[in-house]
Write an enzyme that holds these catalytic residues in place. Structure first.
Site, PDB file in Angstrom:
ATOM      1  CB  SER A 126      -0.865  -0.030   1.268  1.00 15.65           C
ATOM      2  OG  SER A 126      -1.415   1.235   1.525  1.00 15.65           O
ATOM      3  CE1 TYR A 153      -3.891  -2.921   5.596  1.00 13.67           C
ATOM      4  CE2 TYR A 153      -3.386  -0.566   5.562  1.00 13.67           C
ATOM      5  CZ  TYR A 153      -3.686  -1.734   4.891  1.00 13.67           C
ATOM      6  OH  TYR A 153      -3.759  -1.729   3.521  1.00 13.67           O
ATOM      7  CE  LYS A 157      -1.363  -4.428   3.179  1.00  8.72           C
ATOM      8  NZ  LYS A 157      -1.651  -5.714   2.543  1.00  8.72           N
TER       9      LYS A 157
END
Ligand code: UD1
Length: 436
Positions: A126, A153, A157
């Site tokens: 992302s 979160y 990544k």
């Protein structure tokens, strides 16, 4: 043809990518634990492609079950790893869940790939890894510095990218492509698959469409005092089908041996930054549907502005985001109307008259505009309010004399009516489940 294992293949981006892979002639096997998606998505994929992809309900953390998948499909030549938890707020509240789920699943997957001689992986990353790029790094390209993650979160990544790099360093047979997505939006043009957020949508477009159709009272625009032309945040919104096509290109590049580095990283965006208010006004203009909104304070953790420099992906993957924002918005609205159609089928099942809804339910491209017109007329005359659908006697669609619904059916329907609060807190999907 080569088979691709798609983890998270019943999810939003995974399902669109599965369609594109199959349409390009790839065999696919989907692995998904259905924690945040629905097996009905397979029906949608089958309706579009004409073939149902094999599906294994398996958690990527479950090593023996994953080994079973690789054994049953010895023709797997590559993996696209979408499966992950992705709610930013939830990750702040339950970091360990996110670290276990998102990190261990990649570790398990890489172990199983190695054990079964599968050497190609595409990883869903992302733009969140860039944080707020400094002005000299806007638009942001792949060389921009990675910044401290703003949520667990986002951190998963970053750590997953590192896990891939470290493993690639140790195992020279591993080939990896890391795709950093900007903001994926839209639905397949057929409206057979799309985004189905779990609970109250956190992302902008699902909230906009649910507000437009009457599921939510109003959109809250988080902040208009940012240092941007209209004061609202800027993002790079990319059509999900364009994004899905980039995955096919990434797979092709790897399995045909064209990759120039062992780990390649590509930004997937349009190269165009749009503000929240620009998106909102485009939605209203394209669909002709009013979306009530209110400007509220900033959302914690939001980045002011970020958009992609996608030129590296454009060149190396021979890929470009092509679909206009207007067409993307049309696809989103068509998908939301398709969901409304499901609500209306429930009305039918409950014995309600629904002739007047027929126009709305014709979802071919040509009829979309008239559907929208019809929908607007319903809204204006206050006869179409999804909140009110289960209440038989409260909808003007069924006049007293027309309504020959049996008492039992009425009681059944009313008994399943949800309170406003429950409704606001439920996802469309939950709501369907409760209704059926
Ligand atoms: C967020 C995550 C990103 C993740 C992505 C998943 C952050 C910082 N980023 O992106 O890591 O990959 O979700 O899709 O959390 N907005 C409103 N009202 C709303 C919802 C959103 O005004 O009801 C605004 C937001 O403030 C933001 C823009 O719309 O400016 C886009 O928000 P969203 O769709 O949530 O995506 P990101 O925050 O960019």
């Amino acid at each position: 043809m080569a088979r691709i294992l798609v983890t998270g293949g019943t999810g939003y981006i995974g399902s669109h990518t599965t369609v594109e892979l199959m349409q390009q002639g790839y065999d696919v096997v989907i692995v998904d634990n259905l924690s945040n998606s629905n097996a009905d998505v397979l029906d949608g994929i089958e309706a579009i492609v004409g073939t149902r992809p094999p599906f294994e309900q398996v958690d990527c953390n479950d090593a023996p079950a994953m080994a079973g998948v690789f054994t049953r499909y010895p023709d797997i030549v590559g993996v696209i790893h979408f499966a992950a938890s992705k709610a930013v707020g939830e990750s702040v509240e339950q970091p360990l869940l996110y670290y276990r789920n998102n990190l261990m699943s990649l570790v398990t997957l890489l172990e199983q790939m190695k054990a079964h001689n599968v050497h190609n992986i595409v990883f869903s990353s992302s733009c969140t890894v860039y944080g707020q790029p400094t002005p000299e790094h806007l638009p942001v390209d792949e060389t921009a510095p990675i910044q401290v993650a703003l949520s667990p979160y986002g951190n998963t990544k970053q750590i997953n990218e590192e896990i891939i790099r470290d493993e690639a360093h140790a195992d020279k047979s591993l080939q990896a492509t890391i795709l950093r997505y900007f903001n994926p939006i839209g639905a397949h043009p057929s409206a057979m698959i799309g985004e189905l957020p779990n609970g109250v949508p956190q992302n902008l477009l699902p909230f906009v469409t649910q507000t437009a159709i009457g599921l939510r009272k109003e959109l809250k625009v988080f902040g208009n005092d940012y240092n941007t032309p209209d004061g609202s945040c800027i993002r790079d919104y990319i059509y999900v089908v364009d994004l899905a096509k980039a995955h096919v290109k990434a797979v092709e590049r790897m399995i045909s041996g064209q990759s120039e580095e062992q780990v390649e990283v590509f930004n997937l965006g349009t190269g165009r930054g749009l503000s929240v208010l620009e998106i909102l006004h485009t939605f209203m203009q394209v669909t002709g549907v009013d979306v009530p909104y209110e400007i509220v304070g900033r959302r914690e953790g939001d980045i002011e502005q970020v958009w992609a420099d996608p030129s590296y992906a454009n060149k190396m993957l021979n890929w470009k985001a092509e679909v206009s924002l207007e067409d993307t918005v049309r696809s989103i609205w068509k998908w939301q109307l398709h969901l409304a159609e499901q609500v209306c089928s429930l009305r039918k099942e409950l014995g309600l008259r629904e002739e007047s809804m027929d126009d709305l339910m014709m979802l071919s491209e040509e009829s979309l505009n008239s559907s929208i017109k019809t929908f607007n007329e319903f809204k204006e005359s206050n006869t179409f309010n999804v909140n009110k659908l289960p209440k038989i006697e409260s909808t003007a669609l069924v006049s007293e004399e027309q309504d020959n619904t049996s008492k039992e059916v009425q009681e059944f329907a009313n008994g399943k009516n949800l309170s406003n609060k429950e409704y606001e807190e439920s996802s469309i999907d939950d709501w369907f489940k409760k209704m059926t």
